[in-house]
Every structure is written in structure tokens, then in C-alpha cells.
Design a protein around this motif. Sequence first.
Motif, PDB file in Angstrom:
ATOM      1  N   THR A 248       0.922  -1.218  -0.126  1.00 37.50           N
ATOM      2  CA  THR A 248       0.023   0.002  -0.031  1.00 37.50           C
ATOM      3  C   THR A 248       0.950   1.318   0.020  1.00 37.50           C
ATOM      4  OG1 THR A 248      -1.790  -1.015   1.256  1.00 37.50           O
ATOM      5  CG2 THR A 248      -1.738   1.325   1.260  1.00 37.50           C
ATOM      6  N   ALA A 252       0.568   4.070  -3.110  1.00 38.30           N
ATOM      7  CA  ALA A 252       0.272   5.502  -2.679  1.00 38.30           C
ATOM      8  C   ALA A 252       1.494   6.350  -3.101  1.00 38.30           C
ATOM      9  CB  ALA A 252       0.124   5.560  -1.273  1.00 38.30           C
ATOM     10  N   ARG A 256       0.853   9.134  -5.956  1.00 35.01           N
ATOM     11  CA  ARG A 256       0.484  10.450  -5.272  1.00 35.01           C
ATOM     12  C   ARG A 256       0.672  11.549  -6.361  1.00 35.01           C
ATOM     13  NH1 ARG A 256       6.022  11.740  -1.966  1.00 35.01           N
ATOM     14  NH2 ARG A 256       7.418  11.224  -3.341  1.00 35.01           N
ATOM     15  N   CYS A 259      -2.518  12.484  -7.982  1.00 34.50           N
ATOM     16  CA  CYS A 259      -3.433  13.084  -6.898  1.00 34.50           C
ATOM     17  C   CYS A 259      -3.013  14.269  -6.405  1.00 34.50           C
ATOM     18  CB  CYS A 259      -3.490  12.029  -5.912  1.00 34.50           C
ATOM     19  SG  CYS A 259      -4.056  10.359  -6.159  1.00 34.50           S
ATOM     20  N   LEU A 266      -5.959  10.801  -1.981  1.00 38.36           N
ATOM     21  CA  LEU A 266      -5.184   9.716  -1.664  1.00 38.36           C
ATOM     22  C   LEU A 266      -6.287   8.618  -0.922  1.00 38.36           C
ATOM     23  CD1 LEU A 266      -1.503  10.205  -1.542  1.00 38.36           C
ATOM     24  CD2 LEU A 266      -2.477   8.898  -3.323  1.00 38.36           C
ATOM     25  N   VAL A 270      -7.151   5.189  -3.077  1.00 39.70           N
ATOM     26  CA  VAL A 270      -6.194   3.944  -2.495  1.00 39.70           C
ATOM     27  C   VAL A 270      -7.135   2.954  -1.556  1.00 39.70           C
ATOM     28  CG1 VAL A 270      -4.154   3.065  -1.113  1.00 39.70           C
ATOM     29  CG2 VAL A 270      -4.240   5.264  -2.488  1.00 39.70           C
ATOM     30  N   ASN A 272      -8.639   0.477   0.928  1.00 41.35           N
ATOM     31  CA  ASN A 272      -8.083  -0.215   2.430  1.00 41.35           C
ATOM     32  C   ASN A 272      -7.917  -1.721   2.440  1.00 41.35           C
ATOM     33  OD1 ASN A 272      -7.834  -0.723   5.176  1.00 41.35           O
ATOM     34  ND2 ASN A 272      -9.667   0.477   5.579  1.00 41.35           N
ATOM     35  N   TRP A 289      -4.019   2.154   7.948  1.00 48.75           N
ATOM     36  CA  TRP A 289      -4.402   2.333   6.513  1.00 48.75           C
ATOM     37  C   TRP A 289      -4.092   3.789   6.436  1.00 48.75           C
ATOM     38  CZ3 TRP A 289      -9.069   5.226   4.772  1.00 48.75           C
ATOM     39  CH2 TRP A 289      -8.894   5.197   3.455  1.00 48.75           C
ATOM     40  N   ARG A 290      -4.331   4.731   6.890  1.00 49.17           N
ATOM     41  CA  ARG A 290      -4.235   6.366   6.672  1.00 49.17           C
ATOM     42  C   ARG A 290      -2.762   6.870   7.192  1.00 49.17           C
ATOM     43  NH1 ARG A 290      -7.711  11.250   7.902  1.00 49.17           N
ATOM     44  NH2 ARG A 290      -6.111  12.997   8.381  1.00 49.17           N
ATOM     45  N   ILE A 293      -0.351   5.673   4.131  1.00 47.37           N
ATOM     46  CA  ILE A 293      -0.805   6.745   3.113  1.00 47.37           C
ATOM     47  C   ILE A 293       0.163   8.058   3.363  1.00 47.37           C
ATOM     48  CG2 ILE A 293      -2.337   8.037   1.687  1.00 47.37           C
ATOM     49  CD1 ILE A 293      -4.123   5.646   2.180  1.00 47.37           C
ATOM     50  N   ALA A 296       3.739   7.751   2.872  1.00 45.08           N
ATOM     51  CA  ALA A 296       4.221   7.628   1.359  1.00 45.08           C
ATOM     52  C   ALA A 296       4.174   9.180   0.886  1.00 45.08           C
ATOM     53  CB  ALA A 296       3.217   7.006   0.694  1.00 45.08           C
ATOM     54  N   LEU A 297       3.344   9.965   1.389  1.00 41.03           N
ATOM     55  CA  LEU A 297       3.313  11.570   1.215  1.00 41.03           C
ATOM     56  C   LEU A 297       4.713  12.123   1.531  1.00 41.03           C
ATOM     57  CD1 LEU A 297      -0.426  12.636   1.744  1.00 41.03           C
ATOM     58  CD2 LEU A 297       0.974  12.741  -0.391  1.00 41.03           C
TER      59      LEU A 297
END
Length: 757
Positions: A248, A252, A256, A259, A266, A270, A272, A289-290, A293, A296-297
Motif C-alpha cells: 500500500t 500510494a 500520489r 493525486c 489519496l 487508495v 483499504n 491504513w491512513r 498513506i 508515502a506522502l
Amino acid sequence: MSVFEIYKGDGGAKFMRPIHSREEYLQSRNTDRQRQTLKTIREQDATQKNQLVQMNYSCLPNPDGSLKGSKTASGSVGMDIDFKAPKELSTEEQQVWLKEQMEGVPKLVLGKKDELGLLMLERSASKGYHLVFRRRPELSQEENLKWASELLGVKFDDNAKDITRVFFTTTGDDDELLFLDDEIFDSTPAELREDAEDVAPLQCCSSQVANDPEARYNGVLFKDIIAKYWELFNDGKIPVDGDRNVLTFELAATIRSICGYSLEQLLQVVPNYWAKPDGTCSQEDLAEWRKTIENALKEPRKGMPYRLKQVLQALKSQQGVKACGGTLTTPPPMPKKLPPLIRLLTKNVPWFYKPAVANAVFPALGAHLHGVKFRYWDNVEHEATFMNILIGRQSIGKGTIKKPIEYIMEDIKQRDQPNRQREAEWKQKNPGAKQKKDPRPTDICIQMLIDNLTDAVFNQRIVDANNNGQRFIYTIVDEIEGLKKVTSKGTVDEVGLLIRKAFDNSDAGQERVGADSVSGIAPLRWNFNASTTPPNARTFFFKMVNDGTVSRLDISTIIKADDDDDTAPIQGIYDHTFAQELKPYIDRLEAANGLIECPQSKKLSLEMKQENKDAAKLYESEAYRVFSYRANVIAWLKGMVLYVAHGYKWSKEIADFVRWTQQYNLWCKMLYFGQQLEKELREEVEIQRQSGPQNLLELLPDEFTKDQYRQMRQQQGKSGSGDGTLRSWQSRGHIVYDEASGRYCKTEEYKKKFQVS
């Protein structure tokens, strides 16, 4: 609010394609075909209305993208205002009445645009207006229309009160499109708009789909982008417990950039992969999950990742396949009603073989035409050249094409036999070069070739065929490798060269000094049928996808469902009755001569040219555009052959077949070679961009059309129409425009000054 363009899918069902911006909306409305159709409707024929671009403004598509039966209203309402003059008035009085009724509507609507919530106002193709306004969610579709009707004091069309109603669009000109608010491109469902502020920022989703299944990038669904990502980089498997964190994170980080580096977006796209199959998810997993992400940002930004470019390119290639009217797995459906000759030639094979047979018969049919030319819409003359490649997996039944071809070629085979005998007798009388006394008879003509020839024999057959009525030579091989044996050179490159020469009927042959050597040069008229498997096809033509060879081929395939019986197909009976039914068509082809023209066929080819141009632009497929030029020629030639075979009679069945066979040929080319061509064309543009300034005129032939010029500009990465450059070249005396041929020609002064001799 919403704007969806309507298009036909398999079986003629209507599907919905979202329009995301004003630019995209105007582009769809302002095509040359749209303008010409509207002009025809207004001046001559109102029945052409269904040829206009269709839009829906009141609903969202079903999950499969279809329109029929949609129950989801969008945030906007489309309203149709039609005026019908009283029947008791004369025609002239009706026109005056209609003009008076229509004149005040724009001012009335625009005067109440804020109260109405106006989003779009356009003049309709015939007798009224279309308008779109913000939906009152507490009211039904019909109640919304009644509310707007009472507000404006104008009656709405009672027949246009369903949310699935489509509107025939006009153009984007100021006198047609009278008002447009960009808010119309927001495609939020009506039932979600009122409660938008109450929707939690985080919602669990199924492990199979993204949170927002309608979220898109440049018109491509994010769920399709993500599915293709897993297909390319994880063997099609989605993340599961044990690898979902790292996978994941990588996903992401990859998407990104498209996005907007936005956490909110995202989280919408993306999936879950912690969620259970029923969509439920614990707060702990939701937070995980959050957090993944968010991490990744935080990674350093380095532009669009190479993996993402690969995904988008793969999807773009698939779009080119869809542009042909089929799907990624099924070709465009064959017309139900076929021209009599095609119906006869395909009647003895099961339905899933019919498309292959319907296309494979044309090299043999074309071999019966001699001394015949057809004039294309650009005034270039063509002959009945067809080179058909049937691509299909092993043991799928590619041999089904043989029997029809055998019966078509029977008369030529019978003519060849005495000529072969005469040639053999001449060789017996003149066994050695030094002992030959009698010249070879000049009236020997052998059209059917075996697949094991020397250069001398192949060239002799070309010269003989030309000297005896400008006839075609013909070859059929079970495997495409057999084409390498047509001459003694035995190379793939030689086959490619012969294909290019044959399509253009260019001169071929050889010149030898020796008195006993075979010498002669003549236009190459060579039709053939060959079969192969997908891997072999890609290998054989690997170096010929971007040099014009593959585009000159007529490609067909056999598609069978995995659960279809793989045993040999049961064919109908080919017998004397079949031969007798076929004979009149063959006789007409044999009797034809000279230049043959058909206005209906020319008109159709021009329509298809514009449709191909629009489709290539809509699906952003350079490969489709490149392949479409000659696919149109090949389909048109088939139409001309059928026109002659049916006694110089054009019909709707022939027109429908021509349109289908072009799309079928394109679908097969895009399926097997589209991705490679897209990649090579993209690389060409990159190389040209990096090589510095170039003389663009030098990249064009001595004579070129406006389409060729624009194609060259696109390949060079140039934007705009380039009309100013053309005018500049003309004013400087570099080129002149020939009205008769519709082509631009380089002047002799330019050639002497700029071109190396």
C-alpha cells in the motif's frame, strides 16, 4: 451536476463517458463531423439528428457504465423546450410563428439564471432550446421540470422527463451554446450533495474497490489504474495480511503525483486492504491504513515515477483497442445482415469463425480483378491488393478459411494447369542455357504460387502476370514463416519489402546482363493469405510495426471463449451447388476492367476518415491514428470489390460491412501491435524533441496533404493547427497548393536551395 457523452457499446447499448472540463466539452461539440451534420439537419435532412453527439445531464451511469435503467440522479436536470407551430397555419406562417416564439427564450432564461440555477443553455438542432439547471433534491425529476417550467413560463417537452433522457448536442459556437457554467462538470450524485458536510473524511471500503469508484485521472478511473498497477507489478494479486503495509505504501507513493500530493484524494482512491470483505474495519486498522498513506506522502518528490508511466501507457494502449468499437477481449460485432457474397462464403462455418473467413476471402477475390483500378477520395488510384494475416492460438481452427478460398481460386487453378504444362514442355525442349533454341512463350501466366521459389521464378511470375492482363499473383501459406520462401532470399526483411511494394503496386523484378537470365520489372500485384499464432506474429513483424508494413496488412483473428469446445469445427458442405452459387460473383470480377468509381463508397470512406480522427483524439491513441489511415483504404477496397461482385450495386449491407471490417482490422492491429507502436511513436517524439531545431518541411514528402502535415507536427510535439506555418511557407515560395489534388507541393526553388541532391 454532470455531463456525460453517450456512446454505443457491444450490441448497440448506450454507455456514458464523463466530460470533466469546459475544454473537453467544447472539443466534443466542435468536431468537423458535428458541424457538417448540424448543417445538414438545418438545411436539408432533419432525420440525420441521431448522428449528432448525444449528452445526458440528469443521471449517473450504472456500475457497468451503461445508461439504460439508471436510478441515480445527478445534481443537475436537463430540460428540453420544443415549439410546435399550429397545424392550421401555412408553412410560411409556421416559420414566422416559430421565429417569434424562439426569439425571446434566451433573454428570458438568462434573466432568471440565478434563481433557476442555470448551468447550460443551448439552441437545439431543430425547433427549440436545451437548458440544464441545478436540481432541487427534495423534488423528483418531473417535479423539477415543472418547477422550472412555471418559473420561466415556458412549457417543457413531456417526452423528455426521465433522468436517462439524452439530448442531441449542437456546436460550441456563441450562437449555439448560449451559456455554460463550469459547475456543470461536478458529477456528485444528487443524494450526496445535501449531506456532503456530514460525510466522515474516512470511510472503509471493500478490499476490492477504491473508496470513490468514480474518481478519475485524465478520464481514466483510478480503480482501473490501480488494477493495472497490481497486474503489472504484483501478478494481478491485491495486498493481503503480511504484505499490505509495504504494498500500500508503494502504491500510494506511485500514484500520489497524479493525486496532487493530496492526502484527501489519496484516501479517496487508495483501497483499504485492511478492511473485511463486508467493508467493515476496526479503528486500529483504519488508522494503520491512513498512517501508511501519510508516510508515502512524506517521501521526497521526484516527479512521475517510471512505474506509473508504464501503467498509464498500458491503459492508453487498451484505450486504442476500445476505440475500435469492441472491448479488450472481444472484437467489434459483425453486422447481422451481410452482403450476399459474404453471407455465402461464411455460411458453412460456426459463428465465431465467420469474421475471420469474411476477411480472409478478399485476397482470393481480388486476384480475379485484372486491369482494374479504383479511385480513392484523395484521387490516388488503387488496385485490389489484399494481404491477410490470420492470427490465432494453436489448434483454434485457422484452417477454416481454406475451403472458401479453394472454391474462389478454382477457376484460376484450372487456368494455371495448362500454363504449367506448357512451361514444363518448353523446359524439356530447352534443357540447358547454351542449348535453348526456342524463346519462352510470352502468353504463359501462372497466378497461384507455391511457397518455395527462387528469385528468378518469382520475378518471372510478376512479369508474366503484368504482360497478360495486369493480373495478380497469389500465395497461401499455413504458417507465416512460409512467406520467406517466396523468394530465394529467405529473410523477414525481404517479406516486409515485398508487402510494402505490393500494397503500393510499386515496380519489382530484376535486371540481369546475361542473355539467358530472367530480366524484367513490372508493378508488383501480389495477394496472399497467411496464418500464425500471436507470439509468432509479434516476433515476425517486430521490426515492421512502425515502418508501414503492418499497417498495410489486413489482420483478422479467431476469438473463442475459454469454455467453448476446442475440437475441430463442424463445417457445412462445400459442393457443386456452392460452386454454382459462387460463380456469378467470380464472373463479374473477371469481367471488370478499367477505372471504377462509386460515389457512395467514396462518401463512406470520408466519413470513416473523420470518425477515425475523432476516435484517435478522444482515446488519445497515436497508434490508432497511424493504423487507421490504411485500414480505411483496405476497407474501402473491400467495398469496391463487393460493389463489382454484386453487379455494380451499392447497398446498406455493403456499407455496414465496410465500416465493420475497418474497425475489426484496427481492433486486431491494436490488440497485437498497438502497445509496441504506441511505445515506438512516443520514443520518436522524445528523440526528436531532444535533437534540437529541425526544418519541419524537410520531414515531409515532396507532395503532402494537410493531414500528413498535422501528423508530422504531432510527432514533433508541436501544438496548434500549424496553419500559420503553412501560410508562411507559401508566402516564401517554399510550397504551392494544388487545388486539383488537394495537396501541397514543394517548389523546385526550395528543393534546389535546401535539399541535398
